[in-house]
Scaffold this active site. Structure first.
Site, PDB file in Angstrom:
ATOM      1  N   ASP A  83       0.839  -1.212   0.000  1.00 58.27           N
ATOM      2  CA  ASP A  83       0.000   0.000   0.000  1.00 58.27           C
ATOM      3  C   ASP A  83       0.872   1.259   0.000  1.00 58.27           C
ATOM      4  O   ASP A  83       0.669   2.172   0.800  1.00 58.27           O
ATOM      5  CB  ASP A  83      -0.937   0.003   1.211  1.00 58.27           C
ATOM      6  CG  ASP A  83      -2.117   0.970   1.006  1.00 58.27           C
ATOM      7  OD1 ASP A  83      -2.346   1.392  -0.145  1.00 58.27           O
ATOM      8  OD2 ASP A  83      -2.789   1.310   1.996  1.00 58.27           O
ATOM      9  N   ASP A 137     -26.984  61.658  11.854  1.00 58.02           N
ATOM     10  CA  ASP A 137     -26.845  63.116  11.845  1.00 58.02           C
ATOM     11  C   ASP A 137     -28.183  63.769  12.214  1.00 58.02           C
ATOM     12  O   ASP A 137     -28.675  64.665  11.532  1.00 58.02           O
ATOM     13  CB  ASP A 137     -26.379  63.591  10.471  1.00 58.02           C
ATOM     14  CG  ASP A 137     -25.864  65.035  10.516  1.00 58.02           C
ATOM     15  OD1 ASP A 137     -25.556  65.520  11.627  1.00 58.02           O
ATOM     16  OD2 ASP A 137     -25.782  65.679   9.454  1.00 58.02           O
TER      17      ASP A 137
END
Length: 1592
Positions: A158, A1474
């Site tokens: 493997d 504002d």
């Protein structure tokens, strides 16, 4: 507590990596930490099939002893045992075993185990994206060691990238290298079970025999490793490495019958490492562990190599070439333009070749003769027989002694004609006699059109069925290739030559293998790419200079070899520098020894040591000439080191060190390399007495003395004139030679020479300050030398002496010797009599310094004092001189090209110096111009002379002057600016003669006219003139009267050229012009007016396209005149109109602009633009219009340039919409190909730049009947300007906010709006040029580029442009805004949709919401962006009447505002920021309207930016206190906490109203106090505020 529990207590599990459960076992893999804190990997396994295994053992074994043996074998084969055994070996690269614990069941089988291994923090091979090839080779060697240890024990089964673990480290050079360790032995099996057919592993890495159940051998690990290495090779970061290993990796994946075993692979790697002495230096074995691995493998292989009874079959990667089979030791590829093969001759095949030569000398002689003729065209017939005999002898000798012959095959592939010619020039240089004795010279060069071979075509030695299949495939490919028609003559010739050789071999041997070999050989020659194939035979035992050669040598030997090597390099480098070929030098003087080879001496010259070996000091040196791919061929030498020795060889000799240090110091001054080498030779000769004792150096000292003698004579003559301190003393700034200004594309300062009399000669010194390209300095000197070598006429041209850079300053001196006649003119008078006239560059008349202006004034006064006849006579005299000089110049180029075959032929690029002697006779002299002039200025040089004679009156006095200037532009645009065009320009000196002769038939003298032999009757010639020579892409053909241009394959005479619009502020410093060409087709005689428009500057050939099409007209009136056809590519467009007499007075928009091209608002320009818009809108494609034009991807057929025939019949204007947009707004939309997309925002968008232009000029338009008639068209209604009448200004911000009446229906029906200026596009000119096209159809997109401010987020121009700043009283901190603007570039990467003008975005998003101002539309006027808002008929709270306010109304105001703010926050995610009485409007019915969203923000935008969240926007007195004090801010994250600043602002508004109107409500006062707590956490939120109001 069990042993396992005690064992596991030693480790703390950090992370579970994997958990596997199946019928056989249970696995748990985790990362753990031991008691010292070190990470490790725990693998716990429970075996579930022990009982089944025992039953199998009992069935297979007859007695108890066999059963116990199988139990022992099964236990031994478990993963932890393999790991324990192999990891204890120091030479293996396996994951390191630490400890384990196991338990057994009642049968003696291990049923549970836990084992611990090292943790590898850098992951595995599957996780890396890039890897160096040296790491791949090191991995390969380490895996070979592992497999060698596994060979008789186990099969891993493997091997794959996921099972090879990494550990990174830094080597001594600080570079990262990889250590690799093989892991996961869970699939491993002992060889005892090799006949089993268990299918275990990972699919793509499993060997085919496993899948086919043919059994297991250790060859399956070879297959898996080969696949792993091939996958890693695809991630390789380098492009120069030995690609022969890639072929080896492929062989490892062969079928198992032909797959090599581990011993063969080890032998191959050891052998090829030894063969590195034949190759260029590569980095394959530079990993710190690679040599250690090789040494270990060699020791392991000793017994196998000595086994004579069963010898090891070696792996050979074979290649067939010209009838021989070679072992291929190396393949190096530099990108795709160069392949290099290192071949070693097959001894067995050599014997066959000897037989062939002995039996068939005549055939071989003929073949050799053919080859020689191919490589040397200069052989004459008288020498052929001798050459044949010599070739016979040489070939026989070589074949008798060529065992181990090494051949280096260098394949140089190029698809570009220029690159190919440079490569041939490189070959010519290396073939030249100057390098004959210094380099491997006896090479063969095959020129053809087919790459001789590629890596994928290398034929590896195979056996059995695979070999038969390969032969069949080769034969099939050969048959297919024979059917391909070959058009290229060079390729045909090459194939015929090779076929002749192959056929001879076939006839002599009658061997099927040879037939197949020939087929294979021929199959390599089937490609259309040009190539050069260089075969470099290196003598037996030639080897490269490297450390191992000298490791056993004594100090004297090392010293002699190093001196010989550097002397050899110095001599070769000096000889190459004389040719001006700088690109070769950097590979000769700095190659770490990769090009320096030892060459064995002749037998008669050898001296043997005591052991019979040839002494190293008797070896000579040869260069393997550094053939490089074309990307380096063009570059000049940029090395600052004379370092020919590998880093592994220390340099001790003081002379060698001095040479290297001197070269390093001098090369940094960028003086010519030839000068440096001459000085180095002088240094060497200074030490000659010390090294005369070494007879091995006699050859070099003899050569150096010859070179130095000439150099010393030059030094004596010039007395070190080129030393900077001496030059500085000699220069007198009052004594100068002025140079006639030249026609060039960019403004430059005037050129002049300082005149220096010295040592009975006169010199001109050219001074350059602040050299922009310092690396070009040395290369420039070689260009000058090559230019003067071509001219070879010191009577007219300045003779270049040398150049010098002052180390202490950025000043460069170029020293020339003046021509004798010019020098005598200077010496015969007490003052300089070189009274040159000097005119400013006519591009830059408005930017000249005072000296230039004085020169101009003097020149103009002198010209005015003279009569026209005197000027005419002077002009005639100079032009005649110049014509004859140019003819001589061209003849010299032709001669030089034929004799020398230089790599580059220089074009005309000369200073023009005009002098006048005491007899008032003018003369012309020339000096090579290093800068400021393009090489194609031979046309402009005639213009320069006329400009000098007539001054600014030249174009008025000589009508051909303008034509000359524009012809130069045409040539220059073809050549210098864009080399990739589909058109070609032709002119000759006779053509220039005809042009000037139109002004005066007696202009030219007879000998010039007779020498040119102009053909006056060539107007109807059918073919292009025969080419005399070619300089780059300009064709100088046979003499013809008119210049010619080839457009779209059709040739035209150029009858006249006029200059059109100019893009003066081009970002590249260039001027993209429109040229008006009056053309006459050669074949038909038809005349055309052609507009040549330069659009782009693309030099990539792939982007070049040719499209010749006839325009399909959509409108057919007499206003917009479209061309007959257009020829275009990606760079240039030609618009062809049938010529009419009315075209004589065509005008451009510049003719109608005011104030010197600064005002483009004239009514004629306005009309032209409106006509064009109408034309543009009428030319959209329809799906059903039958068009099949696949090449036109735009949705609009309109052209960018058209003629506009004004209705008043007073003018005919050519209108280039791109040019007009550029003049109006500075946006060069010609830089993009997205014509439709750009025009959608420029023209079709509403509003757009065009609507801005129309709205700005609305008064002119509304008062002009023709404009109104155009706008009455249904397509143009939307462009009709809006009529706006200002009723009053809003006082607090003058001119920014106004109440206006707008005619919305066009029938004088007015509607009242509030108009507000929210930005500007004044900076668009700068922004457009720097950042390309801008989409103006959406105002939000403008914010990224233009609209940045802090107080009200206004445009940059509000703060950078004084007029605009004065116009708008913004009441903001000016200095603060300027600082804000400096960070302007940071905003370019922000999301456009969330940027300015934010007010527009916010108002659009809340359109339809109650209680806020409503936006209607926006428009552009005078470059200002305005929004129109519905008029709210009420007052603001600052001005509200006292009768309207009481405690009840105050609760109503607070209740409405809190709900408006809450809806803005929760529904639209907007915060106002504002709140103040000025921004709150109220009607008499107490309806509230919130206004001025100029600094409002979306919630997401605020909460992602803490600086913005607490920014000091807004109005003092109404801002929340936490803005200024961090101590008052909340404890939570701003992303999660509610926004309470608007609550505080609302509290300030209510406080103001309560104070102003004397409120007495205690509940209101209590509520307002909760709204106004300074600490954020104590203040109520909007939601809480509404809950409180609901309770009241």
């Amino acid at each position: 507590m069990t042993g396992f529990e005690i064992f596991k207590k030693k480790y703390q599990v950090i992370q579970i990596l994997n958990e596997i459960n199946n019928n056989l076992e249970e696995r748990l893999i985790s990362i753990a930490k031991d008691k010292s804190g070190k990470l490790c990997v725990l693998k716990e396994i429970k075996y579930l099939n022990n009982k089944k295994k025992l039953e199998e053992f009992k069935k297979e074994e007859k007695n108890e002893e066999g059963i116990q043996k199988r139990i022992y074998q099964r236990n031994f084969n478990l993963e932890f045992n393999h790991l324990k055994n192999f990891s204890q070996m120091n030479h293996t690269s396996i994951i390191k075993y630490i400890e384990h614990i196991e338990s057994k069941d009642e049968f003696g089988l291990v049923d549970r185990c836990i084992f611990v291994t090292e943790y590898y923090e850098d992951g595995d091979l599957s996780s890396i994206k890039e890897i160096e090839f040296k790491d791949i080779i090191n991995l390969f060697l380490k895996m070979l060691i592992n497999l060698k240890e596994f060979q008789n024990v186990i099969i891993h089964r493997d091997i794959k990238p996921e099972n090879i673990f990494l550990r990174k480290f830094k080597n001594n050079d600080g570079k990262v290298e990889l250590d690799c360790y093989l892991g996961d032995y869970g699939s491993a099996q002992t060889l005892y079970t090799q006949n089993k057919s268990t299918l275990i592993g990972t699919n793509q890495y499993i060997a085919p025999e496993v899948i086919e159940k043919k059994g297991h051998t250790n060859l399956i690990d070879i297959y898996s490793l080969g696949k792993t290495l091939l996958s890693l090779s695809k991630r390789n970061t380098g492009f120069v490495y030995n690609r022969i290993y890639l072929k080896l990796f492929e062989i490892m994946t062969n079928p198992f019958e032909t797959r090599p075993n581990v011993n063969q692979l080890i032998e191959f790697m050891c052998r090829h490492h030894e063969n590195l002495k034949y190759t260029l230096l590569v980095s394959d074995f530079q990993h710190r562990d690679s040599i250690k691995c090789l040494n270990y493998l060699k020791e392991k292989l000793i017994g196998i190599l000595d086994n004579k009874t069963n010898p090891l079959k070696k792996i050979h990667i074979d290649m067939e070439f010209q009838g021989k089979t070679y072992h291929c030791n190396g393949v190096l590829r530099s990108e795709y333009l160069r392949n290099e093969y290192i071949l070693e001759n097959y001894p067995i095949n050599n014997n066959n070749n000897n037989n062939n030569n002995n039996n068939n000398n005549n055939n071989n002689n003929n073949n050799n003769n053919n080859n020689n003729n191919n490589n040397n065209n200069n052989n004459n017939n008288n020498n052929n027989n001798n050459n044949n005999n010599n070739n016979n002898n040489n070939n026989n000798n070589n074949n008798n002694n060529n065992e181990g012959e090494v051949v280096q095959v260098i394949e140089l592939v190029s698809t570009d004609e220029k690159h190919y010619s440079v490569l041939e020039g490189h070959i010519n240089l290396s073939e030249s006699p100057i390098l004959n004795s210094l380099s491997f010279h006896d090479f063969k060069v095959i020129r053809g059109t087919a790459p001789i071979m590629h890596f994928n075509d290398i034929n590896t030695s195979t056996t059995g069925e695979e070999e038969e299949e390969e032969k069949k495939d080769n034969l099939k490919r050969q048959n297919e290739n024979n059917q391909i028609e070959q058009e290229d003559k060079g390729e045909k010739h090459l194939k015929e030559t090779l076929n002749n050789n192959n056929n001879n071999n076939n006839n002599n041997n009658n061997n099927n293998n040879n037939n197949n070999n020939n087929n294979n050989n021929n199959s390599n020659y089937n490609s259309n790419r040009k190539c050069l194939l260089v075969l470099v035979p290196m003598k037996n035992h030639s080897f490269r200079l490297y450390k191992d050669i000298l490791k056993n040598a004594d100090e004297t030997t090392v010293e002699i070899i190093q001196l010989k090597a550097i002397f050899h390099s110095l001599l070769a480098s000096y000889l190459v520098s004389l040719t001006g070929v700088d690109f070769a030098l950097q590979f000769l003087i700095r190659g770490d020894g990769i090009n320096v080879y030892f060459e064995p001496p002749q037998p008669s010259d050898t001296t043997t040591s005591n052991n019979g070996e040839i002494k190293l000091t008797d070896y000579g040196f040869k260069f393997l000439f550094p053939f490089k791919h074309v990307s380096t061929v063009y570059s000049e030498c940029n090395s600052t080191y004379f370092d020919i020795f590998p880093q592994s060889i220390p340099v001790k000799n003081p002379l060698v060190k001095e040479i290297q240090q001197f070269f390093k110091d001098e090369s940094q001054t960028k003086i010519p390399f030839t000068t440096i080498f001459q000085r180095l030779i002088s240094i060497v000769l200074r030490e000659e007495y010390q090294y005369k004792k070494y007879k091995e150096l006699e050859y070099y000292f003899e050569a150096f003395n010859s070179i130095d003698h000439h150099y010393q004579q030059l030094k004596i003559n010039n007395e070190n004139l080129v030393k900077s301190e001496y030059i500085t003393r000699l220069i007198d700034s009052k004594e100068i030679i002025k140079v006639v200004n030249h026609l060039t594309f960019m403004p430059v300062d005037d050129y002049f020479f300082y005149v220096v009399p010295h040592n009975e000669k006169v010199y001109g010194i050219e001074v350059y300050k602040n050299f922009q390209d310092i690396d070009f300095f040395g290369h420039a000197i070689n260009i000058i030398r090559l230019s003067l070598a071509i001219l070879n006429d010191h009577s007219k041209h300045f003779k270049f002496i040398d150049a010098h850079k002052d180390i202490n300053s950025s000043i460069y001196y170029f020293v020339y010797e003046l021509p004798p006649s010019l020098a005598s003119n200077y010496k015969s008078t007490s003052e300089i009599q070189i009274n040159n006239k000097n005119n400013n560059n006519f591009y830059n008349n408005n930017n000249n310094n005072n000296n230039n202006n004085n020169n101009n004034n003097n020149n103009n006064n002198n010209s005015n004092d003279k009569s026209d006849n005197e000027n005419k006579l002077l002009f005639k005299q100079l032009i005649n001189q110049h014509f004859n000089n140019c003819i001589e110049f061209i003849n010299n180029i032709n001669t030089f090209a034929r004799e020398k075959n230089p790599i580059n032929i220089l074009l005309y690029s000369m200073h023009t110096i005009i002098t006048k002697n005491e007899m008032n006779v003018s003369s012309l002299y020339y000096s090579y111009m290093l800068f400021g002039k393009v090489n194609q200025c031979i046309i402009g040089s005639f213009y320069d002379i006329g400009k000098w004679v007539y001054g600014d009156q030249f174009e008025k006095k000589i009508k051909s002057a303008t034509f000359l200037k524009n012809l130069q532009y045409l040539v220059w645009y073809k050549m210098s600016m864009i080399s990739n065009n589909h058109h070609q320009v032709y002119f000759s000196l006779s053509n220039l003669y005809s042009i000037l002769n139109e002004d005066d038939k007696d202009m030219m003298i007879l000998n010039l006219e007779s020498s040119l032999k102009i053909n006056e009757n060539n107007e109807n010639e059918e073919s292009l003139p025969q080419k005399l020579f070619k300089l780059d892409d300009i064709e100088f053909g046979d003499n013809f009267k008119y210049s010619k241009i080839l457009i779209g394959g059709i040739c035209y005479y150029i009858l006249n050229i006029k200059e059109g619009d100019i893009f003066k502020e081009d970002q590249f410093g260039l001027e993209k012009k429109i040229l008006l060409l009056e053309l006459k087709q050669l074949e038909s005689g038809k005349k055309y007016l052609c507009f040549r428009k330069q659009s782009h500057q693309t030099n990539t050939l792939k982007e070049l396209k040719f499209n010749c099409r006839t325009i399909n007209k959509k409108i057919n009136d007499e206003i917009i005149l479209e061309p007959l056809f257009v020829v275009e590519d990606s760079n240039v467009t030609f618009h062809f109109y049938e010529y009419k007499s009315s075209f004589e007075n065509i005008k451009s928009i510049e003719s109608y602009s005011k104030d010197n091209s600064t005002d483009y608002n004239g009514i004629v320009i306005i009309r032209s633009l409106l006509y064009y818009i109408q034309y543009y809108l009428s030319n959209y494609k329809n799906d059903d219009d039958g068009s099949d034009d696949d090449n036109d991807n735009d949705n609009n057929r309109s052209l960018k340039l058209v003629l506009v025939n004004m209705k008043d019949n007073e003018s005919l204007i050519y209108l280039d919409i791109q040019y007009l947009i550029y003049r109006l707004y500075g946006v060069d939309i010609s830089l993009t190909n997205e014509w439709t997309k750009i025009n959608e925002s420029l023209i079709n968008g509403t509003p757009s730049l065009i609507t801005n232009f129309i709205q700005t000029n609305r008064n002119k338009i509304l008062n002009d009947s023709i404009c109104l008639e155009i706008l009455s068209n249904e397509l143009m209604i939307k462009f009709k300007p809006i009529e706006i009448e200002i009723q009053r200004e809003i006082n607090h911000v003058t001119s920014v906010v106004s109440v206006v009446d707008v005619d919305v229906s066009g029938n004088s029906s007015k509607k009242k709006f509030v108009r507000k200026a929210i930005g500007s596009i004044i900076d668009l000119k700068i922004i457009g040029k720097n950042y390309g096209g801008i989409d103006l159809s959406n105002p939000r997109s403008l914010g990224t580029y233009n609209l940045i401010g802090d107080s009200v987020f206004r445009n940059i121009s509000f703060f950078e442009n004084k007029k605009l700043f004065e116009k708008f009283d913004t009441n903001v901190n000016f200095q603060k805004e300027i600082e804000f603007v400096k960070n302007y570039s940071k905003f370019l990467n922000f999301d456009i949709s969330n940027r300015i003008p934010r007010e527009y975005s916010i108002l659009k998003s809340i359109k339809g919401m109650n209680g806020v101002v409503q936006i209607d539309s926006w428009y552009l006027e005078n470059d200002i962006i305005y929004i129109l808002m519905d008029y709210f008929d009420g007052q603001n709270l600052l001005e509200v009447s006292q009768d309207l306010i009481n405690d009840f109304t105050l609760f109503s105001i607070l209740n409405q505002l809190s709900k408006i703010l809450f809806e803005l926050e929760t529904v639209y995610s907007i915060h106002h920021r504002d709140l103040k009485p000025d921004n709150i409007l109220i009607k008499n019915d107490l309806t509230i309207c919130l206004a001025d969203f100029g600094i409002s923000h979306f919630s997401k935008e605020l909460k992602n930016d803490q600086d913005l969240y607490y920014s000091k926007d807004g109005t003092l007195g109404y801002q929340s206190p936490e803005i200024y004090s961090s101590e008052l801010r909340g404890n939570g994250d701003i992303k999660n906490q509610p926004y309470k600043m608007d609550v505080f602002g609302l509290r300030c508004v209510m406080k103001y109203l309560m104070s102003k109107f004397n409120s007495s409500s205690s509940k209101l006062k209590e509520l307002v106090e909760k709204m106004g707590f300074f600490n954020y956490d104590d203040r109520i939120s909007l939601k809480e505020l509404i809950e409180c109001l609901n309770k009241l």
